[in-house]
Scaffold this active site. Structure first.
Site, PDB file in Angstrom:
ATOM      1  N   ASP A 109      16.217 -40.811  17.638  1.00 34.14           N
ATOM      2  CA  ASP A 109      17.120 -41.866  18.109  1.00 34.14           C
ATOM      3  C   ASP A 109      16.673 -42.366  19.478  1.00 34.14           C
ATOM      4  O   ASP A 109      15.890 -41.732  20.179  1.00 34.14           O
ATOM      5  CB  ASP A 109      18.579 -41.403  18.089  1.00 34.14           C
ATOM      6  CG  ASP A 109      18.871 -40.305  19.085  1.00 34.14           C
ATOM      7  OD1 ASP A 109      18.656 -40.516  20.289  1.00 34.14           O
ATOM      8  OD2 ASP A 109      19.328 -39.218  18.663  1.00 34.14           O
ATOM      9  N   VAL A 110      17.172 -43.516  19.854  1.00 33.22           N
ATOM     10  CA  VAL A 110      16.682 -44.211  21.046  1.00 33.22           C
ATOM     11  C   VAL A 110      16.892 -43.391  22.317  1.00 33.22           C
ATOM     12  O   VAL A 110      16.113 -43.485  23.272  1.00 33.22           O
ATOM     13  CB  VAL A 110      17.364 -45.598  21.166  1.00 33.22           C
ATOM     14  CG1 VAL A 110      18.857 -45.455  21.422  1.00 33.22           C
ATOM     15  CG2 VAL A 110      16.693 -46.450  22.238  1.00 33.22           C
TER      16      VAL A 110
END
Length: 239
Positions: A109-110
């Site tokens: 995830d970012v």
């Protein structure tokens, strides 16, 4: 004979796009359905077969079979998004900047950092992703307060997420509020959600290993080719 040879040389378009290192078969079908693939200037259709001599374009770019396969280890920094969409800001393909088309295997995830693999060998991507439950991935996790023995035990035995218990995991304390976690599955935001379910907020999350491939001292934002030994082991494990 010429006609027979041509028929035997045809392959499904989605497989052609995999072999060309454009994307996975599933993504290829989505691109075809969206009208973003053309064969000899005409919009492609699902199930279409192509010859090696056909001109295939995806999102305005020519796709062709690559003979040399590349396998990269990349240290994804926080903020880079795991998407192959070239129009997305801070997408991983642009961040890596490899001169030929590659795509990522799995996601981070970012807000997370660490090891992610990229390749132009589309044939192994689905094999790796389908093998969830077999391949280990190791993370270093820091939470906002000291962890407890009960927290470690619950993380090891599994946590209920969306009505389903996570698979057993390996947990090792590394400090008051930091621990290593080894999983063999990869649900969406799984580690953060496991911690939240037990009342802990994740401060940082870094993946340091995928199967036998480790991040080691690779700096954030940098990539390296897999060694011959790493590549051979990887291919042997996804046959």
């Amino acid at each position: 004979m010429r006609r027979l040879c041509n028929v035997m040389d045809t392959v499904r378009l989605n497989k052609f796009l995999v072999d060309a290192g454009v994307c996975s078969r599933r993504e290829a079908d989505r691109l075809i359905e969206a009208g973003k693939v053309k064969v000899n200037g005409a919009p492609a259709v699902l199930g279409q077969k192509v010859l090696p001599t056909d001109h295939v374009r995806v999102l305005g770019r020519t796709a062709h079979i690559k003979r040399e396969r590349v396998y990269l280890a990349y240290h994804k920094p926080v903020g880079v998004i795991c998407t192959s969409d070239p129009t997305a800001r801070d997408n991983i393909i642009e961040a890596v900047g490899y001169p030929d088309r590659v795509f990522h295997i799995g996601r981070l995830d970012v807000a997370s950092s660490g090891l992610i693999l990229l390749t132009n060998d589309g044939g192994i991507v689905n094999k790796i992703l389908r093998a969830e439950g077999k391949h280990e991935k190791e993370y270093i996790v820091r939470v906002e307060r000291p962890i407890t023995a009960a927290f470690v035990e619950r993380m090891q035995k599994g946590v209920m997420l969306d009505g389903q218990k996570t698979l057993p995991a390996k947990v090792a304390r590394m400090g008051a509020d930091i621990f290593s976690l080894t999983l063999v599955e990869g649900r969406n935001r799984q580690i953060r959600r496991m911690c939240e379910a037990l009342g802990f907020k994740t401060v940082s999350l870094k993946r340091i290993r995928v199967m036998h491939i480790t991040l080691d001292n690779l700096p954030p934002g940098k990539w390296r080719m897999l060694t011959d030994e790493e590549r051979q082991k990887l291919l042997a494990r996804v046959v």
